[in-house]
Design a protein around this motif. Structure first.
Motif, PDB file in Angstrom:
ATOM      1  N   ALA A  99      95.690  74.053  54.840  1.00  0.00           N
ATOM      2  CA  ALA A  99      95.473  73.448  53.521  1.00  0.00           C
ATOM      3  C   ALA A  99      94.083  72.823  53.436  1.00  0.00           C
ATOM      4  O   ALA A  99      93.400  72.932  52.409  1.00  0.00           O
ATOM      5  CB  ALA A  99      96.543  72.396  53.241  1.00  0.00           C
ATOM      6  N   ARG A 100      93.664  72.165  54.533  1.00  0.00           N
ATOM      7  CA  ARG A 100      92.334  71.550  54.548  1.00  0.00           C
ATOM      8  C   ARG A 100      91.238  72.613  54.445  1.00  0.00           C
ATOM      9  O   ARG A 100      90.273  72.457  53.689  1.00  0.00           O
ATOM     10  CB  ARG A 100      92.144  70.748  55.839  1.00  0.00           C
ATOM     11  CG  ARG A 100      90.853  69.945  55.882  1.00  0.00           C
ATOM     12  CD  ARG A 100      90.565  69.436  57.276  1.00  0.00           C
ATOM     13  NE  ARG A 100      90.315  70.539  58.184  1.00  0.00           N
ATOM     14  CZ  ARG A 100      89.158  71.188  58.251  1.00  0.00           C
ATOM     15  NH1 ARG A 100      88.170  70.868  57.457  1.00  0.00           N
ATOM     16  NH2 ARG A 100      88.999  72.170  59.116  1.00  0.00           N
ATOM     17  N   GLU A 101      91.405  73.696  55.198  1.00  0.00           N
ATOM     18  CA  GLU A 101      90.422  74.775  55.161  1.00  0.00           C
ATOM     19  C   GLU A 101      90.373  75.426  53.782  1.00  0.00           C
ATOM     20  O   GLU A 101      89.289  75.755  53.287  1.00  0.00           O
ATOM     21  CB  GLU A 101      90.762  75.821  56.222  1.00  0.00           C
ATOM     22  CG  GLU A 101      90.557  75.332  57.651  1.00  0.00           C
ATOM     23  CD  GLU A 101      90.965  76.361  58.676  1.00  0.00           C
ATOM     24  OE1 GLU A 101      91.499  77.425  58.264  1.00  0.00           O
ATOM     25  OE2 GLU A 101      90.745  76.137  59.881  1.00  0.00           O
ATOM     26  N   LYS A 102      91.550  75.607  53.167  1.00  0.00           N
ATOM     27  CA  LYS A 102      91.596  76.195  51.831  1.00  0.00           C
ATOM     28  C   LYS A 102      90.893  75.300  50.820  1.00  0.00           C
ATOM     29  O   LYS A 102      90.104  75.773  49.983  1.00  0.00           O
ATOM     30  CB  LYS A 102      93.049  76.422  51.411  1.00  0.00           C
ATOM     31  CG  LYS A 102      93.190  77.062  50.035  1.00  0.00           C
ATOM     32  CD  LYS A 102      94.645  77.260  49.689  1.00  0.00           C
ATOM     33  CE  LYS A 102      94.788  77.879  48.297  1.00  0.00           C
ATOM     34  NZ  LYS A 102      96.222  78.060  47.917  1.00  0.00           N
ATOM     35  N   ALA A 103      91.180  73.994  50.897  1.00  0.00           N
ATOM     36  CA  ALA A 103      90.550  73.047  49.975  1.00  0.00           C
ATOM     37  C   ALA A 103      89.038  73.017  50.168  1.00  0.00           C
ATOM     38  O   ALA A 103      88.270  72.947  49.193  1.00  0.00           O
ATOM     39  CB  ALA A 103      91.132  71.649  50.184  1.00  0.00           C
ATOM     40  N   GLU A 104      88.601  73.077  51.425  1.00  0.00           N
ATOM     41  CA  GLU A 104      87.169  73.070  51.718  1.00  0.00           C
ATOM     42  C   GLU A 104      86.490  74.321  51.162  1.00  0.00           C
ATOM     43  O   GLU A 104      85.400  74.245  50.577  1.00  0.00           O
ATOM     44  CB  GLU A 104      86.950  72.986  53.233  1.00  0.00           C
ATOM     45  CG  GLU A 104      85.490  72.903  53.652  1.00  0.00           C
ATOM     46  CD  GLU A 104      84.794  71.653  53.162  1.00  0.00           C
ATOM     47  OE1 GLU A 104      83.555  71.678  53.058  1.00  0.00           O
ATOM     48  OE2 GLU A 104      85.496  70.648  52.896  1.00  0.00           O
ATOM     49  N   LYS A 105      87.153  75.474  51.320  1.00  0.00           N
ATOM     50  CA  LYS A 105      86.596  76.724  50.779  1.00  0.00           C
ATOM     51  C   LYS A 105      86.526  76.672  49.264  1.00  0.00           C
ATOM     52  O   LYS A 105      85.558  77.157  48.669  1.00  0.00           O
ATOM     53  CB  LYS A 105      87.446  77.906  51.237  1.00  0.00           C
ATOM     54  CG  LYS A 105      87.295  78.233  52.711  1.00  0.00           C
ATOM     55  CD  LYS A 105      88.175  79.413  53.096  1.00  0.00           C
ATOM     56  CE  LYS A 105      88.026  79.737  54.583  1.00  0.00           C
ATOM     57  NZ  LYS A 105      88.911  80.877  54.986  1.00  0.00           N
ATOM     58  N   GLU A 106      87.550  76.091  48.640  1.00  0.00           N
ATOM     59  CA  GLU A 106      87.554  75.972  47.177  1.00  0.00           C
ATOM     60  C   GLU A 106      86.433  75.053  46.708  1.00  0.00           C
ATOM     61  O   GLU A 106      85.767  75.334  45.708  1.00  0.00           O
ATOM     62  CB  GLU A 106      88.905  75.450  46.694  1.00  0.00           C
ATOM     63  CG  GLU A 106      90.034  76.459  46.847  1.00  0.00           C
ATOM     64  CD  GLU A 106      91.380  75.901  46.445  1.00  0.00           C
ATOM     65  OE1 GLU A 106      91.464  74.659  46.226  1.00  0.00           O
ATOM     66  OE2 GLU A 106      92.346  76.682  46.342  1.00  0.00           O
ATOM     67  N   ARG A 107      86.224  73.937  47.445  1.00  0.00           N
ATOM     68  CA  ARG A 107      85.127  73.029  47.080  1.00  0.00           C
ATOM     69  C   ARG A 107      83.772  73.721  47.228  1.00  0.00           C
ATOM     70  O   ARG A 107      82.892  73.572  46.368  1.00  0.00           O
ATOM     71  CB  ARG A 107      85.176  71.772  47.951  1.00  0.00           C
ATOM     72  CG  ARG A 107      86.247  70.778  47.560  1.00  0.00           C
ATOM     73  CD  ARG A 107      86.033  69.444  48.248  1.00  0.00           C
ATOM     74  NE  ARG A 107      86.185  69.548  49.693  1.00  0.00           N
ATOM     75  CZ  ARG A 107      87.330  69.385  50.328  1.00  0.00           C
ATOM     76  NH1 ARG A 107      88.432  69.115  49.654  1.00  0.00           N
ATOM     77  NH2 ARG A 107      87.386  69.481  51.648  1.00  0.00           N
TER      78      ARG A 107
END
Length: 257
Positions: A99-107
């Motif tokens: 989830a953290r990696e996904k959020a970081e990629k989205e940012r």
């Protein structure tokens, strides 16, 4: 009366034999690692076991076996529960990391999109007067112009109409310009220059940076004019006489004029 000594199958094991067997049993249980404190009290309490005979030994053996089995079951269940907790914690940690990696990629994607949008905006060009049209063409001849021909183009505009920077750049002149009246000259990001003349008021100062479509002045009729309009020039330098075709300049930057 004479007594005969018991022999054969009716003879009970000797004290030494029973003790030896019990000791061997304890040693065998100890090697499993599960007797521990369970077996110790049971055997310690048997200090007088020899007085009850083989029945007491059998009962004690069954009791210890049951306790050992129960402890083994409890240990197995505890191990299974611990393994299940570790598995659940590992799964939760993995989900959190994903989830953290996904959020970081989205940012990062949003940041890239925002930078790209800003880059496009800053590199875009627009007309200096919204919804207007060219009333006098480039290099039109006549005695009204000191050079003998028109060095720019005129946009139809009533006095007080908003004038916009056609693109990003830095103001290099802002003030009176002789026959141009109140004028603004901007050095564009591509190294060319744009000039806005006959203004009724100026809204920027020298050294200020401007962006495409930013209001910089109001149109007027200052200087050498016969009526209110916006005079617009495209130049290779900031100086008079370095003019180039403003229509071709604007169209070359995607402006529909």
């Amino acid at each position: 009366m004479a007594f005969t000594r018991a022999t054969g199958k009716h003879r009970l094991p000797s004290r030494m034999t029973r003790t030896t067997r019990r000791t061997v049993g304890v040693a065998a249980l100890a090697t499993t690692g599960v007797v521990g404190t369970l077996a110790a009290p049971a055997f310690a309490a048997e200090s007088e076991a020899e007085q009850t005979g083989p029945l007491k030994a059998v009962t004690m053996g069954d009791s210890v076996a049951h306790e050992i089995d129960a402890q083994a079951v409890a240990q197995r269940q505890a191990a299974e529960q611990a393994a299940a907790r570790e598995k659940a914690e590992a799964a939760a940690k993995k989900r959190a990391e994903e989830a953290r990696e996904k959020a970081e990629k989205e940012r990062e994607a949003k940041a890239r999109a925002a930078r790209e949008a800003e880059r496009k905006r800053l590199n875009a060009y627009t007309a200096p007067i919204t919804g207007s049209y060219v009333s006098t063409s480039y290099q039109a001849g006549g005695g009204i112009w000191s050079s003998g021909s028109h060095t720019g183009i005129d946009f139809h505009a009533a006095s007080g109409t908003a004038v916009h920077a056609v693109g990003s750049g830095t103001v290099v002149e802002a003030g009176w310009g002789g026959s141009y009246g109140n004028q603004i000259v901007i050095k564009m990001v591509d190294g060319t220059y744009t000039q806005y003349g006959h203004l009724s008021s100026i809204g920027v100062s020298v050294g200020q940076t401007v962006t495409p479509g930013q209001q910089i002045a109001l149109s007027g009729a200052t200087g050498n004019v016969t009526g209110a309009h916006l005079h617009f020039e495209a130049r290779t330098t900031a100086e008079y006489g370095s003019d180039m075709d403003p229509i071709a300049y604007l169209r070359g930057h995607g402006v529909n004029v």
